[in-house]
Motif scaffolding. Structure first.
Motif, short mmCIF file in Angstrom:
data_model
loop_
_atom_site.label_atom_id
_atom_site.label_comp_id
_atom_site.label_asym_id
_atom_site.label_seq_id
_atom_site.Cartn_x
_atom_site.Cartn_y
_atom_site.Cartn_z
N GLN A 345 0.83 -1.20 0.00
CA GLN A 345 0.00 0.00 0.00
C GLN A 345 0.87 1.26 0.00
O GLN A 345 2.09 1.20 0.14
N GLU A 346 0.23 2.40 -0.15
CA GLU A 346 0.94 3.67 -0.22
C GLU A 346 1.44 4.08 1.17
O GLU A 346 0.72 3.96 2.16
N LEU A 347 2.65 4.60 1.21
CA LEU A 347 3.22 5.10 2.45
C LEU A 347 2.90 6.57 2.62
O LEU A 347 2.73 7.30 1.64
N HIS A 348 2.81 7.02 3.89
CA HIS A 348 2.43 8.40 4.17
C HIS A 348 3.62 9.19 4.70
O HIS A 348 4.53 8.63 5.34
N GLN A 349 3.61 10.48 4.45
CA GLN A 349 4.67 11.35 4.95
C GLN A 349 4.39 11.77 6.39
O GLN A 349 3.23 11.87 6.80
N TYR A 350 5.47 12.00 7.12
CA TYR A 350 5.31 12.49 8.49
C TYR A 350 5.23 14.01 8.46
O TYR A 350 6.09 14.69 7.91
N ARG A 351 4.17 14.52 9.06
CA ARG A 351 3.98 15.97 9.13
C ARG A 351 3.37 16.31 10.48
O ARG A 351 2.27 15.85 10.80
N HIS A 352 4.09 17.07 11.28
CA HIS A 352 3.56 17.49 12.59
C HIS A 352 4.19 18.81 12.99
O HIS A 352 5.42 18.94 13.02
N ARG A 353 3.36 19.79 13.28
CA ARG A 353 3.86 21.07 13.76
C ARG A 353 4.11 20.95 15.26
O ARG A 353 3.26 20.47 16.00
N TYR A 354 5.28 21.39 15.70
CA TYR A 354 5.66 21.28 17.10
C TYR A 354 4.64 22.02 17.96
O TYR A 354 4.37 23.20 17.77
N ALA A 355 4.05 21.31 18.93
CA ALA A 355 2.95 21.87 19.73
C ALA A 355 3.43 22.77 20.85
O ALA A 355 2.69 23.64 21.31
N GLY A 356 4.66 22.59 21.30
CA GLY A 356 5.15 23.36 22.43
C GLY A 356 5.78 22.44 23.47
O GLY A 356 6.04 21.27 23.19
N SER A 357 6.01 22.96 24.65
CA SER A 357 6.70 22.20 25.68
C SER A 357 6.12 22.49 27.05
O SER A 357 5.55 23.55 27.30
N VAL A 358 6.28 21.51 27.94
CA VAL A 358 5.90 21.67 29.35
C VAL A 358 7.09 21.23 30.19
O VAL A 358 7.79 20.28 29.85
N ALA A 359 7.32 21.93 31.29
CA ALA A 359 8.45 21.61 32.15
C ALA A 359 8.06 21.73 33.61
O ALA A 359 7.36 22.67 33.99
N GLY A 360 8.52 20.79 34.41
CA GLY A 360 8.36 20.87 35.85
C GLY A 360 9.60 21.49 36.46
O GLY A 360 10.72 21.14 36.10
#
Length: 446
Positions: A345-360
């Motif tokens: 089957q067809e392969l898909h590209q990875y696409r994700h906009r960085y959502a941000g970060s959390v820190a303790g």
């Protein structure tokens, strides 16, 4: 006809997430999955600071691979070579024996290791903060420094023992330092002779700001919160030498310390040097947006060791940052693409906009920036816990971590050092080598 064999090199967060998804979406008998890692468990690194500070039981932030991957083969070994021309890799098991493992589809996700610099004394005096062993060591080490400092009358030794230096102001370094300082601040309530002002915590960062993962204002807010707690944040500063624990900084400051923690960046796992896979100028495996290793069809990579195009960036040469957020999302796309390859089957590209970060930043303190929304203090700290609890693999580990947090409400934080864990045979060796002392006879003492 033999079933195709999918071999996953690396059982970290990316490798475990990938293998768990393959177990769910592969049909019965469609393929065999083998996971190879030098450790029999996955460590959830975002929880290492809380494990070091005593908020979490260390065993609860690791996931045993064999327990989670019952439908897969798990091999505890170190991959030392990959020969894709022959579709074969070399794995060295604990006794030094080399095993040769063939594959039909290869997934390379070994992660990264600490990137050290040739600073005099670093190799002898420093410790990283990427493994559960390092987290436990630092917890015991910091508490043992308090014990010795409370018992000595030597002012010079006392200052050395109560000085703690961290190098690297990214998320890993800031969270580790903030949690350990919070733990030490809590612990000294049981040490009448030590006051908060006696401790010196120093963060050394070569850049002009800390936490480059968030906006400048959030980074400045975090720096100010640390400064308010008495932590020295030295920007545009580097360590020139740390031989014998005597630290010399580029700003002219010099001091002695027993604690040097190195969190100044990472580099791809060195096992990639023993492969014939293409790599970029940073040593990462060169990948396409479909997470296939460039120039191959049946080899994939993701996570810290992979140079994956960032399709959400305006820069055509931009690569995805080496963050847990990208790694886990890449693992899911990668699993789907491996199955798609097997099924034609067809392969898909990875696409994700960085959502941000959390820190303790210690108990009830935090900083977060998610999709442009900034949170500070308790709300950020709570979001940090909720987010990472949701991302922790397996329901049993989620439940154990939640139990640890609930036990914090009615009971005090546990701040005891178990330093003998790092050298458990020392007392026995001392006893076995004792000579010339009166011998005791008879049975065991009552």
């Amino acid at each position: 006809m033999p079933r195709p064999r999918i071999v996953i090199v690396g059982g970290g967060h990316t490798g475990l997430t990938l293998a768990l998804r393959l177990q769910r979406i592969l049909r019965d008998g469609e393929a065999d999955v083998t996971v190879i890692d030098s450790q029999p468990h996955m460590t959830y690194q975002p929880f290492l600071p809380e494990a070091a500070a005593g908020s979490l039981e260390p065993r609860h932030v690791v996931v045993p691979l064999r327990e989670a991957l019952r439908k897969s083969e798990v091999i505890t070994a170190q991959v030392t070579a990959i020969d894709h021309a022959r579709r074969e890799l070399t794995a060295t098991i604990g006794d030094g024996t080399a095993e040769y493992i063939s594959y039909d589809v290869l997934v390379v996700v070994p992660g990264s290791i600490s990137r050290a610099l040739p600073i005099p004394g670093l190799a002898e005096q420093g410790v990283g903060f990427k493994t559960i062993g390092e987290a436990i060591y630092l917890r015991n080490h910091v508490l043992s420094r308090l014990d010795i400092a409370a018992s000595t009358t030597d002012d010079k030794l006392r200052r050395r023992l109560l000085t703690f230096m961290f190098v690297g102001g990214g998320y890993a370094g800031i969270e580790a330092m903030a949690e350990l300082e919070s733990m030490a601040r809590y612990a000294i309530r049981d040490y009448p002779g030590i006051h908060v002002r006696d401790m010196r915590w120093v963060m050394v960062e070569a850049m002009g700001r800390i936490m480059p993962e968030v906006s400048q204002p959030m980074g400045e807010y975090t720096r100010q919160r640390l400064t308010d707690r008495g932590i020295e944040v030295k920007l545009n500063t580097t360590a020139k030498s740390m031989e014998g624990g005597h630290v010399v900084l580029s700003d002219g400051d010099e001091f002695d310390t027993d604690t040097i923690v190195w969190t100044a960046g990472v580099k791809p796992h060195p096992m990639l040097e023993g492969s014939d896979l293409p790599r970029d100028d940073k040593g990462r495996v060169d990948c396409t947006a479909k997470l296939q290793v460039r120039g191959t069809v049946d080899v994939f990579a993701a996570g810290d060791c992979a140079a994956v195009p960032d399709l959400t960036s305006r820069d055509p040469n931009a690569k995805c940052s080496p963050s847990a957020q990208h790694a886990v999302r890449q693992a899911k796309v990668l699993a789907d693409n491996v199955v798609a390859l097997l099924r034609g089957q067809e392969l898909h590209q990875y696409r994700h906009r960085y959502a941000g970060s959390v820190a303790g930043l210690g108990l009830f303190q935090g900083a977060a920036e998610v999709y442009g929304v900034k949170l500070k203090g308790f709300p950020a700290w709570a979001l940090h816990r909720v987010y990472h609890l949701a991302k922790m693999p397996t329901a049993s580990r989620k439940a154990r971590i939640m139990g640890d947090w609930l036990l914090e409400l009615p009971f005090r934080r546990q701040v005891v050092a178990l330093g003998e864990l790092h050298d458990p045979r020392s007392e026995f060796v001392k006893a076995a080598n004792t000579r010339g002392l009166p011998q005791r006879h008879g049975g065991q003492a009552g």
